[in-house]
Design an enzyme around this catalytic site. Structure first.
Site, mmCIF file in Angstrom:
data_model
loop_
_atom_site.group_PDB
_atom_site.id
_atom_site.type_symbol
_atom_site.label_atom_id
_atom_site.label_comp_id
_atom_site.label_asym_id
_atom_site.label_seq_id
_atom_site.Cartn_x
_atom_site.Cartn_y
_atom_site.Cartn_z
ATOM 1 N N HIS A 373 0.798 -1.231 0.000
ATOM 2 C CA HIS A 373 0.000 0.000 0.000
ATOM 3 C C HIS A 373 0.827 1.275 0.000
ATOM 4 O O HIS A 373 0.264 2.359 0.118
ATOM 5 C CB HIS A 373 -0.927 0.056 1.214
ATOM 6 C CG HIS A 373 -2.002 -0.965 1.210
ATOM 7 N ND1 HIS A 373 -3.249 -0.741 0.682
ATOM 8 C CD2 HIS A 373 -2.005 -2.243 1.657
ATOM 9 C CE1 HIS A 373 -3.987 -1.833 0.827
ATOM 10 N NE2 HIS A 373 -3.246 -2.752 1.410
ATOM 11 N N LYS A 565 -8.640 13.924 4.187
ATOM 12 C CA LYS A 565 -7.752 12.757 4.171
ATOM 13 C C LYS A 565 -6.762 12.972 5.297
ATOM 14 O O LYS A 565 -6.734 14.057 5.891
ATOM 15 C CB LYS A 565 -7.017 12.644 2.836
ATOM 16 C CG LYS A 565 -6.380 13.972 2.371
ATOM 17 C CD LYS A 565 -5.647 13.843 1.052
ATOM 18 C CE LYS A 565 -6.531 13.827 -0.146
ATOM 19 N NZ LYS A 565 -6.416 12.654 -0.971
ATOM 20 N N ARG A 566 -5.936 11.951 5.614
ATOM 21 C CA ARG A 566 -4.912 12.179 6.629
ATOM 22 C C ARG A 566 -4.060 13.387 6.231
ATOM 23 O O ARG A 566 -3.869 13.671 5.047
ATOM 24 C CB ARG A 566 -4.024 10.928 6.770
ATOM 25 C CG ARG A 566 -4.711 9.791 7.488
ATOM 26 C CD ARG A 566 -5.078 10.127 8.905
ATOM 27 N NE ARG A 566 -3.906 10.198 9.738
ATOM 28 C CZ ARG A 566 -3.611 9.317 10.706
ATOM 29 N NH1 ARG A 566 -4.437 8.338 10.992
ATOM 30 N NH2 ARG A 566 -2.509 9.448 11.413
ATOM 31 N N LYS A 571 0.633 14.694 0.768
ATOM 32 C CA LYS A 571 -0.731 14.950 0.267
ATOM 33 C C LYS A 571 -0.949 16.446 -0.002
ATOM 34 O O LYS A 571 -1.949 16.831 -0.597
ATOM 35 C CB LYS A 571 -1.759 14.419 1.270
ATOM 36 C CG LYS A 571 -1.698 12.893 1.443
ATOM 37 C CD LYS A 571 -2.733 12.408 2.445
ATOM 38 C CE LYS A 571 -2.605 10.943 2.813
ATOM 39 N NZ LYS A 571 -3.269 10.053 1.839
ATOM 40 N N THR A 673 -8.515 6.410 -2.211
ATOM 41 C CA THR A 673 -9.863 5.852 -2.346
ATOM 42 C C THR A 673 -10.883 6.963 -2.121
ATOM 43 O O THR A 673 -11.997 6.889 -2.651
ATOM 44 C CB THR A 673 -10.098 4.707 -1.338
ATOM 45 O OG1 THR A 673 -9.579 5.111 -0.074
ATOM 46 C CG2 THR A 673 -9.420 3.430 -1.789
ATOM 47 N N LYS A 677 -14.607 8.103 -3.892
ATOM 48 C CA LYS A 677 -15.850 8.443 -3.178
ATOM 49 C C LYS A 677 -16.373 9.799 -3.644
ATOM 50 O O LYS A 677 -17.575 9.976 -3.854
ATOM 51 C CB LYS A 677 -15.604 8.449 -1.664
ATOM 52 C CG LYS A 677 -15.256 7.070 -1.118
ATOM 53 C CD LYS A 677 -14.698 7.108 0.300
ATOM 54 C CE LYS A 677 -13.980 5.809 0.616
ATOM 55 N NZ LYS A 677 -13.142 5.883 1.832
HETATM 56 C C1 7GP Z 1 -2.949 3.826 1.896
HETATM 57 C C2 7GP Z 1 -2.351 4.591 0.718
HETATM 58 O O1 7GP Z 1 -1.656 5.712 1.192
HETATM 59 C C3 7GP Z 1 -3.487 5.014 -0.201
HETATM 60 O O2 7GP Z 1 -2.968 5.637 -1.334
HETATM 61 C C4 7GP Z 1 -4.302 3.786 -0.602
HETATM 62 O O3 7GP Z 1 -5.432 4.172 -1.316
HETATM 63 C C5 7GP Z 1 -4.741 3.023 0.626
HETATM 64 O O4 7GP Z 1 -3.629 2.680 1.425
HETATM 65 C C6 7GP Z 1 -5.471 1.744 0.285
HETATM 66 O O5 7GP Z 1 -4.716 0.965 -0.593
HETATM 67 N N1 7GP Z 1 -1.915 3.411 2.828
HETATM 68 C C7 7GP Z 1 -2.177 3.380 4.132
HETATM 69 O O6 7GP Z 1 -3.253 3.686 4.615
HETATM 70 C C8 7GP Z 1 -1.083 2.917 4.985
HETATM 71 O O7 7GP Z 1 -1.171 2.879 6.187
HETATM 72 C C9 7GP Z 1 1.119 2.166 5.128
HETATM 73 O O8 7GP Z 1 0.016 2.536 4.345
HETATM 74 C C10 7GP Z 1 1.367 0.725 5.022
#
Ligand code: 7GP
Length: 828
Positions: A373, A565-566, A571, A673, A677
């Site tokens: 991810h 978003k976070r 970002k 994501t 939405k």
């Molecule tokens: C997130 C990504 O930052 C985001 O771009 C993606 O849409 C989402 O995962 C689902 O695939 N990543 C995280 O939330 C995260 O904690 C660290 O990644 C492993």
């Protein structure tokens, strides 16, 4: 094995209080639960009592479906998905269950007959915030789609006592509050103590001779804790099926250590209980590197071990031998947080079930697949060796053995290439030796996937380049998706109603095929009018909520420009702020300027240890305070920070948005994501060519997407040539004016230098290239402001955005996982 449990239940009738879906049955059921489950007189019942009684009422209606999934799980012919994830960001269950069970309207009526309002009861639910952001929410959308597609699935995770902190804004700054979501109980879960597992930690390993005289290894742990599962049913959309979310709570093996108790050490015994319970106490916010966080590794191992023990139990109940385990389960590793599962399955098969190493490895390889991810190096998990070995001594040995055999294979593949072997090794030998969890997952996983086309491509060219070179066939892309049940039907009933009147309701579970049917209506002026009324209504609702939560008055007739978003530098919420300051400067220069009035809405949590992200929150609020107060700006610009962005708040925000800010530096956002939405709810996107934006733009058509900014190649090029952010500042008067105003303390009169750390970073390093993208962003925003003035055209584009989002349903993603990764046939 055949289960006949269903026959034991009386067939449901419409009016049966336990299972009936008529208004009368639902009302009766709520009253029964107030009496029999809550022991309350209706006149004495609190809002929470009614909420709980309603939740039980809804849950009862899922139990019939539960038997279907139990049957599927017991059927040895059917493969089950085990979705291992340290996070499940489910959001509130009640509203979603009402939609999926098809009892929303009757329930509203039943509740009204009791003199109550369904919205008050919905508001009562504390959402289970057992995740940080995208990764956890993705797992939740996938559970919804798995159930809806009739795929038997168990989502395994941790029942954190405290989920993601809740955010308050005080004096423009984030204040974290513990999330005591279980305070008033949780009516959705079923406690299953009989399925508890034990999990070992620490100690050492030793050789011994087994009863057949063979030399073997055993693990002598120095701590044992118990994992107790809690099951939450995840209902399919209008089908008699559910998925099971099985979350583990840690407990002491015995509540009291009687030996200690007997010798009088009562407090030591209680201590033990406290320490054991700590393991599932709190969700880690994803901030600083994890190195040295023993509890985090303990959490990961804890839930993974429970999950695998549970899966083996299920497999054996099916009457099958362990050598066919991979025929029963496909196990997905949601990032590397559960990657220790690879070593744990090997340990369970080899040490506990006496299987030969090679056979166990073949099974393990068949069982697991791994989703990545993120490409951000700081988020790639690594555990220092001594520390890892201290907590999991046997797993360290197993990982060495896996690595040894793997590197032999690599050397056969590329003799003499020691560089390749050391780059691929699971053990990072450079500096402090550590275990690279992504390598462990990649060595074992038969499939490795990224979460958007661009991300998968970059993954195989950068972070996992060497793996891609030797195992190209393991790499696949599965672009993320989101569930239209929660993110459209539940959150945006006005839009769902309009869609239903136009094309019926098949789009809800056949989104890919059906939603495009609204495209021709983009040319229908009456339909466009309805479309605008829906959006206007949602904006007015959000305006009300913004007033309630922040005290700000916002005008629903302005352009709602939203970034939720976070909070993270990549970002680039601060690029959005530079745009606001630029507009503010233009108005200051010319107070009569005719600009498109906008309301800028921000929301998102900063990791508690991430100082720069926290400063960005303060920046948004400080700029907002000055802009909102300035009489010259008078209704043309408003800036609000919506506190505590979570699933519940998201459900109110996405439907009201008109412009979706997806402005990360190209190459940094794996997929996104939220972008999906927004677009499904009719917002237009301003975005870079990053993550799934690329595919969204292709799908909706480049003419219906506001693109700006450097591409990944251009970003890399610019780094290669030597990026000098200060040059952009010096050569761009508008940018300089904005940055200077921030430096001047105009927005922070109480502390002039407040934003210096942020501004100095931009001018001297700018790791996310805001200054390089600034002018393109401003130009694009100017185009948007102009486009918004033609409301007929804007509405057309909005309709086409929704019509062309078919691919981004999580149903499509799950079908791809079933076919390309899990090799599972779909059920219903
Ligand atoms: C997130 C990504 O930052 C985001 O771009 C993606 O849409 C989402 O995962 C689902 O695939 N990543 C995280 O939330 C995260 O904690 C660290 O990644 C492993």
């Amino acid at each position: 094995m055949k289960l006949e449990a269903k026959e034991d239940f009386p067939p449901a009738t419409e009016n049966d209080a336990r299972s009936g879906n008529s208004v009368a049955a639902i009302r009766k059921s709520i009253l029964d639960h107030i009496h029999f489950s809550q022991a309350r007189l209706p006149v004495m019942a609190t809002c929470n009592d009614w909420y709980v009684a309603l939740a039980y009422t809804v849950r009862d209606r899922m139990f019939g479906h539960w038997m279907n999934v139990v049957q599927a799980i017991a059927d040895p012919q059917r493969k089950i998905v085990g979705y291992l994830s340290a996070e499940f960001l489910m959001g509130p269950h009640l509203g979603n269950a009402l939609i999926n069970l098809g009892i929303h309207d009757n329930t509203r009526a039943a509740v009204a007959q009791l003199g109550l309002n369904l919205d008050d009861l919905l508001a009562q639910e504390e959402e289970p915030g057992l995740g940080n952001g995208g990764l956890g929410r993705l797992a939740a959308c996938y559970m919804d789609s798995l159930a809806t597609l009739g795929v038997p699935a168990l989502g395994y995770g941790i029942r954190y006592e405290f989920g993601i902190f809740s955010q308050e804004i005080r004096d423009g700054r984030q204040v974290e509050k513990t999330d005591k979501w279980l305070r008033l109980g949780n009516p959705w879960e079923i406690h299953r103590p009989e399925l508890s597992c034990t999990v070992n930690f620490g100690g050492r390993t030793e050789w011994f001779h087994d009863e057949r005289g063979r030399l073997r290894i055993r693990w002598i742990p120095n701590r044992v804790i118990k994992g107790v599962p809690y099951d939450t049913p995840i209902p399919a959309f209008r089908k008699d099926f559910i998925g099971i979310l099985r979350l583990w709570k840690s407990e002491a093996v015995e509540s009291f250590d009687f030996q200690a108790f007997n010798v009088g050490d009562y407090y030591k015994a209680v201590d033990e209980k406290v320490v054991s319970e700590t393991v599932s106490k709190v969700l880690y916010p994803n901030d600083e590197p994890e190195i040295g966080k023993t509890l985090r590794l303990a959490q990961q191992y804890f839930f993974v071990s429970c999950a695998l023990q549970d899966m083996i139990r299920v497999h054996l109940i099916r009457g099958k031998a362990l050598d066919t385990f991979h025929e029963s389960f496909a196990v997905q590793l949601n990032d590397t947080h559960p990657a220790i599962a690879v070593a744990e399955l090997m340990r369970l098969l080899v040490d506990e079930h006496d299987m030969d190493w090679c056979e166990a490895w073949t099974i393990t390889r068949n069982v697991f697949s791994y989703t990545n991810h993120t490409l951000l190096s700081e988020a790639l998990e690594k555990w220092p060796l001594p520390f890892f070995g201290h907590l999991l001594p046997r797993h360290l040995e197993i990982i060495y053995e896996i690595n040894h055999r793997f590197l032999e294979e690599v050397r056969r593949h590329a003799p003499g290439d020691d560089g390749l072997a050391s780059r691929l090794s699971i053990i990072d030998e450079g500096g402090q030796k550590s275990i690279r969890m992504a390598h462990l997952a990649s060595v074992a996983g038969h499939r490795i996937n990224g979460v958007a086309e661009l991300h998968t491509k970059l993954l195989s060219r950068t972070v996992l380049r060497d793996f891609h070179a030797i195992y190209p066939d393991r790499f696949v892309n599965v672009t993320n998706g989101v569930t239209p049940r929660r993110w459209m039907v539940l959150s945006n009933p006005k839009l769902a109603g309009l869609l239903e009147s136009a094309i019926g309701d098949r789009w809800i579970c056949r989104f890919e095929e059906e939603i495009e049917k609204i495209a021709p209506l983009a040319d229908d002026p009456a339909f466009r009018n309805h479309w605008r009324e829906v959006k206007r209504g949602n904006k007015a609702d959000l305006a009300g909520l913004i007033h309630e939560r922040t005290g700000n008055t916002v005008d629903p007739d302005t352009l709602f420009d939203v970034q939720v978003k976070r909070i993270h530098e990549y970002k680039r919420q601060h690029l959005n702020v530079l745009h606001i300051v630029t507009l503010y400067n233009r108005i200051r220069r010319n107070p009569n300027l005719d600009i498109t009035p906008r309301t800028f809405i921000f929301g998102g949590k900063a990791a508690p240890g991430y100082a720069m992200a926290k400063l960005i929150i303060k920046l948004i609020n400080d700029v907002g305070a000055v802009v909102n107060r300035d009489p010259d700006v008078a209704g043309r610009l408003k800036v609000v920070f919506f506190p505590n962005f979570n699933v519940k708040n998201g459900q109110m925000i996405y439907p009201a948005a008109e412009l979706s800010e997806q402005i990360s530096t190209a190459g940094k956002e794996a997929s996104g994501t939220g972008n999906m939405k927004f677009s499904m709810n009719g917002a237009l996107t301003i975005g870079t060519l990053d993550g799934a934006n690329v595919e969204i733009r292709e799908a909706v058509g480049p003419e219906n997407f506001f693109l700006f900014g450097l591409t990944v190649d251009q970003v890399n090029d610019l780094w290669g040539r030597g990026y000098n952010p200060r040059r952009y500042y010096e050569e761009n008067a508008q940018l300089r004016e904005a940055v200077d105003l921030l430096y001047s303390g105009h927005f922070s009169p109480d502390h002039q230098a407040r934003f210096v750390p942020l501004l100095d970073t931009l001018l001297n390093h700018d790791p996310y290239m805001l200054l390089a993208d600034y002018q393109a962003y401003i130009d694009c925003q100017d185009q948007i402001a102009a486009a918004y003035r033609d409301q007929e055209h804007w509405t057309r584009i909005s309709i086409l955005n929704v019509a062309r989002m078919g691919r981004f349903s999580s149903d499509r993603s799950i079908r791809e996982y079933c076919k390309d990764i899990w090799r599972i046939r779909q059920g219903v």
